[in-house]
Design a protein around this motif. Structure first.
Motif, mmCIF file in Angstrom:
data_model
loop_
_atom_site.group_PDB
_atom_site.id
_atom_site.type_symbol
_atom_site.label_atom_id
_atom_site.label_comp_id
_atom_site.label_asym_id
_atom_site.label_seq_id
_atom_site.Cartn_x
_atom_site.Cartn_y
_atom_site.Cartn_z
ATOM 1 N N ALA A 128 -6.025 -25.081 -21.479
ATOM 2 C CA ALA A 128 -4.787 -23.855 -21.775
ATOM 3 C C ALA A 128 -3.293 -24.718 -21.574
ATOM 4 O O ALA A 128 -4.133 -25.300 -20.643
ATOM 5 N N GLY A 129 -2.255 -24.610 -21.840
ATOM 6 C CA GLY A 129 -1.222 -25.001 -21.158
ATOM 7 C C GLY A 129 0.112 -23.752 -21.521
ATOM 8 O O GLY A 129 -0.055 -22.732 -21.566
ATOM 9 N N ALA A 130 1.085 -24.482 -20.676
ATOM 10 C CA ALA A 130 2.082 -22.733 -20.185
ATOM 11 C C ALA A 130 3.434 -24.109 -20.377
ATOM 12 O O ALA A 130 3.283 -25.473 -19.275
ATOM 13 N N GLY A 131 4.672 -23.448 -20.640
ATOM 14 C CA GLY A 131 5.555 -24.639 -20.387
ATOM 15 C C GLY A 131 6.784 -23.707 -21.464
ATOM 16 O O GLY A 131 6.846 -23.323 -21.109
ATOM 17 N N GLN A 132 7.802 -24.376 -21.348
ATOM 18 C CA GLN A 132 8.965 -24.374 -22.532
ATOM 19 C C GLN A 132 9.680 -24.230 -24.187
ATOM 20 O O GLN A 132 8.864 -25.876 -24.273
ATOM 21 N N SER A 133 9.796 -23.694 -24.415
ATOM 22 C CA SER A 133 10.261 -23.723 -25.977
ATOM 23 C C SER A 133 11.919 -23.834 -26.240
ATOM 24 O O SER A 133 12.163 -23.494 -25.747
ATOM 25 N N PHE A 134 11.810 -25.397 -27.041
ATOM 26 C CA PHE A 134 13.171 -25.557 -27.001
ATOM 27 C C PHE A 134 13.384 -25.061 -29.148
ATOM 28 O O PHE A 134 12.501 -25.955 -29.718
ATOM 29 N N VAL A 135 14.549 -24.991 -29.327
ATOM 30 C CA VAL A 135 15.382 -24.677 -30.782
ATOM 31 C C VAL A 135 16.378 -24.903 -30.447
ATOM 32 O O VAL A 135 17.220 -24.360 -29.612
ATOM 33 N N ASP A 136 16.722 -26.241 -31.603
ATOM 34 C CA ASP A 136 18.228 -26.310 -31.185
ATOM 35 C C ASP A 136 19.002 -26.865 -32.818
ATOM 36 O O ASP A 136 19.377 -27.858 -33.128
ATOM 37 N N GLU A 137 18.917 -25.053 -33.829
ATOM 38 C CA GLU A 137 18.851 -25.342 -35.310
ATOM 39 C C GLU A 137 19.555 -24.048 -35.114
ATOM 40 O O GLU A 137 19.973 -23.209 -35.105
ATOM 41 N N SER A 138 20.043 -24.445 -36.592
ATOM 42 C CA SER A 138 21.525 -23.548 -37.109
ATOM 43 C C SER A 138 21.986 -22.526 -35.888
ATOM 44 O O SER A 138 22.760 -22.981 -35.565
ATOM 45 N N ASP A 139 21.975 -20.881 -36.581
ATOM 46 C CA ASP A 139 22.297 -20.341 -35.297
ATOM 47 C C ASP A 139 21.518 -19.777 -33.335
ATOM 48 O O ASP A 139 22.130 -18.937 -32.800
#
Length: 178
Positions: free
Chosen positions: A35-46
């Motif tokens: 199992a894991g935990a962390g950060q999701s990132f998105v830098d697209e479109s809006d």
């Protein structure tokens, strides 16, 4: 003739010694979960946001260099820039994992495969994203430190393509081998 015997004994000792070291350093084939935990990132479109993400995974290690892994990742809730609905995304994936051991306890790995993603809603600002689910490639890199034969700590950075959007995931994971 005496030189050949000495040379052959020396060569045999080197080969047997390397074989013993290789057997000691090799990971046992078998199943694992984690199992894991962390950060999701998105830098697209809006969308330009990050959120806490979680994952669970399991796989089979065929030898110390190759395994197959399946898992589930929840990317959390990613807010749009300005007005709009938050994006909630998750993914189920299957990847091939190639491992390069640096020492008996420390290794690096790369993984590549496909994932089935699911969004809570379609993204209207992207002309190609009219669906709220689909399949696309996923890939990543990681480092693993083995505390014992049964427990390892991993850090991983993965990319999950969702049509025209790239969701990135940085995590710390714990792996348990059987």
């Amino acid at each position: 003739m005496k030189k050949i015997k000495i040379l052959s004994r020396t060569l045999l000792a080197v080969v047997l010694g390397a074989g013993a070291f290789g057997a000691q350093a090799a990971e046992n084939p078998g199943f694992y979960v984690g199992a894991g935990a962390g950060q999701s990132f998105v830098d697209e479109s809006d969308y330009d946001d990050e959120d806490t993400a979680f994952s669970v995974f399991g796989g089979y290690q065929f030898n110390r260099y190759f395994g197959l892994e399946a898992g589930y990742a929840d990317f959390g809730e990613l807010e749009p820039e300005g007005a709009g609905r938050a994006l909630e995304a998750n993914s189920a994936y299957l990847t091939a994992v190639g491992t390069v051991p640096f020492t008996d306890k420390f290794s690096g790995y790369a993984k590549a495969g496909f994932h089935r993603w699911d969004l809570d809603t379609a993204i209207p600002s992207l002309t190609s994203t009219r669906d709220d689910s689909g399949s696309d490639p996923t890939y990543g890199l990681g480092l693993q430190y083995r505390f014992s034969d049964k427990v390892a700590l991993r850090t991983e950075y993965s990319r999950f393509e969702v049509e025209d959007i790239d969701l990135d995931l940085a995590q710390v994971q714990v792996r348990f081998d059987f």
